[in-house]
Design an enzyme around this catalytic site. Structure first.
Site, PDB file in Angstrom:
ATOM      1  N   ASP A   1      -4.318  -7.775   3.204  1.00 13.49           N
ATOM      2  CA  ASP A   1      -4.028  -5.985   3.932  1.00 13.49           C
ATOM      3  C   ASP A   1      -3.390  -6.587   5.413  1.00 13.49           C
ATOM      4  O   ASP A   1      -4.374  -6.408   6.081  1.00 13.49           O
ATOM      5  CB  ASP A   1      -5.254  -6.095   3.706  1.00 13.49           C
ATOM      6  CG  ASP A   1      -5.355  -4.211   5.069  1.00 13.49           C
ATOM      7  OD1 ASP A   1      -4.845  -3.796   5.023  1.00 13.49           O
ATOM      8  OD2 ASP A   1      -6.578  -3.766   4.290  1.00 13.49           O
TER       9      ASP A   1
ATOM     10  N   THR B   1      -1.008  -0.426   5.901  1.00 15.77           N
ATOM     11  CA  THR B   1      -0.515   1.030   6.708  1.00 15.77           C
ATOM     12  C   THR B   1       0.475   1.040   7.198  1.00 15.77           C
ATOM     13  O   THR B   1       1.900  -0.309   7.697  1.00 15.77           O
ATOM     14  CB  THR B   1      -1.373   1.563   7.576  1.00 15.77           C
ATOM     15  OG1 THR B   1      -0.891   0.067   8.685  1.00 15.77           O
ATOM     16  CG2 THR B   1      -3.086   1.492   7.512  1.00 15.77           C
TER      17      THR B   1
ATOM     18  N   TYR C   1       7.350  18.556  -5.077  1.00 12.97           N
ATOM     19  CA  TYR C   1       6.892  17.753  -5.513  1.00 12.97           C
ATOM     20  C   TYR C   1       7.887  16.965  -6.460  1.00 12.97           C
ATOM     21  O   TYR C   1       8.612  17.633  -6.651  1.00 12.97           O
ATOM     22  CB  TYR C   1       5.891  18.856  -6.353  1.00 12.97           C
ATOM     23  CG  TYR C   1       4.563  18.676  -6.220  1.00 12.97           C
ATOM     24  CD1 TYR C   1       3.452  17.621  -6.825  1.00 12.97           C
ATOM     25  CD2 TYR C   1       4.045  20.124  -5.959  1.00 12.97           C
ATOM     26  CE1 TYR C   1       2.686  16.981  -6.248  1.00 12.97           C
ATOM     27  CE2 TYR C   1       2.867  19.860  -5.676  1.00 12.97           C
ATOM     28  CZ  TYR C   1       1.491  18.699  -6.152  1.00 12.97           C
ATOM     29  OH  TYR C   1       0.529  18.556  -5.505  1.00 12.97           O
TER      30      TYR C   1
ATOM     31  N   GLU D   1       6.349  14.171  -8.372  1.00 10.54           N
ATOM     32  CA  GLU D   1       5.559  13.050  -9.204  1.00 10.54           C
ATOM     33  C   GLU D   1       5.668  12.555 -10.380  1.00 10.54           C
ATOM     34  O   GLU D   1       7.207  12.675 -10.798  1.00 10.54           O
ATOM     35  CB  GLU D   1       4.546  13.820 -10.692  1.00 10.54           C
ATOM     36  CG  GLU D   1       3.272  14.571  -9.500  1.00 10.54           C
ATOM     37  CD  GLU D   1       1.874  15.223  -9.948  1.00 10.54           C
ATOM     38  OE1 GLU D   1       2.481  15.237 -11.929  1.00 10.54           O
ATOM     39  OE2 GLU D   1       0.724  15.298  -9.695  1.00 10.54           O
TER      40      GLU D   1
ATOM     41  N   ARG E   1       1.625   8.097   9.654  1.00  4.56           N
ATOM     42  CA  ARG E   1       0.691   7.998   8.490  1.00  4.56           C
ATOM     43  C   ARG E   1       0.949   7.773   7.255  1.00  4.56           C
ATOM     44  O   ARG E   1       0.952   9.269   6.507  1.00  4.56           O
ATOM     45  CB  ARG E   1      -0.790   9.082   8.955  1.00  4.56           C
ATOM     46  CG  ARG E   1      -1.105   9.693  10.372  1.00  4.56           C
ATOM     47  CD  ARG E   1      -2.195  10.091  10.447  1.00  4.56           C
ATOM     48  NE  ARG E   1      -2.839   9.210  10.481  1.00  4.56           N
ATOM     49  CZ  ARG E   1      -3.731   8.110  11.363  1.00  4.56           C
ATOM     50  NH1 ARG E   1      -3.087   8.903  12.629  1.00  4.56           N
ATOM     51  NH2 ARG E   1      -4.755   7.138  11.486  1.00  4.56           N
TER      52      ARG E   1
ATOM     53  N   LYS F   1       0.455   1.409  12.111  1.00  6.73           N
ATOM     54  CA  LYS F   1      -0.085   1.205  13.354  1.00  6.73           C
ATOM     55  C   LYS F   1       0.504   0.438  13.884  1.00  6.73           C
ATOM     56  O   LYS F   1       1.873   1.050  14.671  1.00  6.73           O
ATOM     57  CB  LYS F   1      -0.901  -0.309  12.627  1.00  6.73           C
ATOM     58  CG  LYS F   1      -1.858   1.235  12.094  1.00  6.73           C
ATOM     59  CD  LYS F   1      -3.444   0.238  11.098  1.00  6.73           C
ATOM     60  CE  LYS F   1      -4.278   1.126  10.524  1.00  6.73           C
ATOM     61  NZ  LYS F   1      -5.561   0.662   9.945  1.00  6.73           N
TER      62      LYS F   1
HETATM   63  C1  LIG Z   1      -6.726   0.751   9.536  1.00 13.63           C
HETATM   64  C2  LIG Z   1      -6.894   0.069   8.115  1.00 13.63           C
HETATM   65  C3  LIG Z   1      -6.718   0.472   6.896  1.00 13.63           C
HETATM   66  C4  LIG Z   1      -7.126   1.730   6.287  1.00 13.63           C
HETATM   67  O1  LIG Z   1      -5.945   2.644   6.642  1.00 13.63           O
HETATM   68  P1  LIG Z   1      -5.889   3.755   6.877  1.00 13.63           P
HETATM   69  O2  LIG Z   1      -4.723   4.743   6.467  1.00 13.63           O
HETATM   70  O3  LIG Z   1      -6.871   4.953   8.668  1.00 13.63           O
HETATM   71  O4  LIG Z   1      -6.754   4.675   5.498  1.00 13.63           O
HETATM   72  C5  LIG Z   1      -7.308  -0.675   6.171  1.00 13.63           C
HETATM   73  N1  LIG Z   1      -6.772  -2.056   6.379  1.00 13.63           N
HETATM   74  C6  LIG Z   1      -7.308  -2.484   7.330  1.00 13.63           C
HETATM   75  C7  LIG Z   1      -7.078  -3.809   7.636  1.00 13.63           C
HETATM   76  C8  LIG Z   1      -6.901  -1.516   7.943  1.00 13.63           C
HETATM   77  O5  LIG Z   1      -6.958  -1.753   9.947  1.00 13.63           O
END
Ligand SMILES: *Cc1c(COP(=O)(O)O)cnc(C)c1O
Length: 415
Positions: free
Chosen positions: A198, A224, A52, A54, A233, A227
């Protein structure tokens, strides 16, 4: 492999083994998925998960951070250096919580926020109705031009001037073209909005120099880590220094408790990998493969949204081939080719059986596939659509796919 797990829980062990085999035997065309390296897998499965912590490095609410602090500091420094960011937070549990932290940092319930509509390629967390971001805030949505299927920047600017959102979001989850981050920056500046990009889908391409970076232009960049960036993750927030305090507070204690240190370790390793020449070559190859695949698919009579791709992702409208997204995706899966069905812009069909499928090249490029394999893949995709009901033919294709996959071992999967 998995010797302890097999003893303690043979059922779970078996499923993990079968999933490993499945990931090896099929071609993953899901553009949000990838294969992490063995090094990332290793750190993700270590005792870091027991701890932990925090708070933030140097300011924790628990003792015993002698090794956790340096791990998180390394992750932060590597993120800043890789993307040229002034500050970074590596604690968000995933992409959605990273986005929610930005809302919490800058908006109050009922405030107007503006993002791309889900059915035009935006993400749930950009203000879609079923998401907390659409339910607790007042979402305004921009979208695509009905003819070009590119973002309608003029309409977006008009909407922004009219509704003056507090938060303006650029970024997408199903958009095959490069987004003009500068136009959004200009609009945000004009109306005094916080500008968030994003870059979840394209972070690896940005890291590898295969896509323009939003980092110098945006107040906040969320992503994220799993990807195209090819990490575990998780989520990250990059920001200008002036926003650091608000974002830190919003992530912890605003939204989360203890960070997932095994993930932070994995992010640190992935960021180190992403700073190499190998990864730069990978990122460019992802885009090149997508372009080749798009060309091959077009030649075979597939209709591509916006006519092609600039990034890792392709949207195919399959209705002109006499089918719809769901049965085609299902047939592809039976043939060993994994993708997801997806709406196309202005889709007249319902989301549970839309007009299209969404595919992408990040995972197959991690296996070392290239131009010849893209031609082969387009050929298989054509055969599947011609033989959608023919299970014997789909089975034959699956066997051919498996044979190709055997020649292209995936990172992290022992042979
Ligand atoms: C995949 C994605 C997310 C969310 O990610 P998670 O890890 O699945 O919560 C947010 N924004 C965009 C543009 C994404 O493609």
């Amino acid at each position: 492999m998995l010797e302890h797990l097999k003893q303690v829980d043979p059922e779970i062990a078996e499923h993990v083994q079968l999933e490993t085999q499945r990931q090896h035997d099929k071609i993953r065309l899901i553009p949000s998925e990838n294969y992490v390296s063995s090094a990332v897998l290793e750190v993700s499965g270590t005792v870091l998960t027991n701890k932990y912590s925090e708070g933030y490095p140097g300011r924790r609410y628990y003792e015993g951070q002698q090794h956790i602090d340096p791990i998180e500091r390394l992750a932060i420094e590597r993120a800043k250096s890789l993307f040229g960011a002034e500050a970074a937070n590596v604690q968000p549990y995933s992409g959605s919580p990273a986005n929610l932290a930005v809302y919490f940092a800058f908006c109050r319930p009922g405030d107007t926020v503006m993002g791309m509509a889900l059915d035009h390629g935006g993400h749930l967390t950009h203000g879609w109705g079923v998401s907390i971001t659409g339910a607790y805030f007042n979402p305004v949505r921009y979208g695509l031009h009905p003819e070009t299927h590119l973002i309608d920047y003029d309409a977006m600017r008009d909407l922004a001037r009219k509704h003056r959102p507090k938060l303006l979001i650029a970024g997408a989850t199903a958009y095959p073209r490069i987004i003009d981050f500068q136009i959004f920056a200009d609009v945000a500046k004009e109306i005094g909005a916080i500008y968030m990009v994003d870059m979840a889908h394209i972070a690896g391409l940005v890291a590898g120099g295969a896509h323009p970076s939003p980092v110098p232009l945006a107040d906040i960049v969320t992503t994220t880590t799993h990807k195209t960036l090819r990490g575990p993750r998780g989520g990250m927030i990059l920001m200008k220094k002036e926003h650091r305090k608000s974002i830190q507070k919003a992530v912890f204690p605003g939204l989360q408790g203890g960070p997932h240190n095994h993930t932070t370790g994995g992010i640190a390793v992935a960021l180190k990998e992403a700073a190499t020449d190998d990864f730069r070559a990978y990122a460019h190859k992802v885009v090149e493969n997508a372009r080749h695949l798009a060309e091959q698919l077009s030649e075979k009579g597939f209709k591509l949204v916006s006519g092609g791709t600039d990034n890792h992702l392709i949207l195919i409208d399959v209705t002109s081939r006499g089918t719809t997204g769901k049965p085609y995706a299902r047939a592809l899966d039976l043939a060993g080719i994994e993708c997801n069905y997806n709406t196309v812009p202005f889709d007249p069909r319902p989301p549970f059986d839309p007009s299209g499928v969404r595919i992408g090249t990040p995972a197959l490029t991690s296996r070392g596939m290239g131009k010849p394999e893209m031609a082969q893949l387009a050929d298989w995709m054509h055969r599947v659509i011609e033989n959608q009901e023919n299970e014997a033919e789909l089975g034959r294709i699956a066997a051919e796919v498996k044979e190709l996959c055997a020649a292209f071992p995936a990172p992290g999967i022992p042979r």
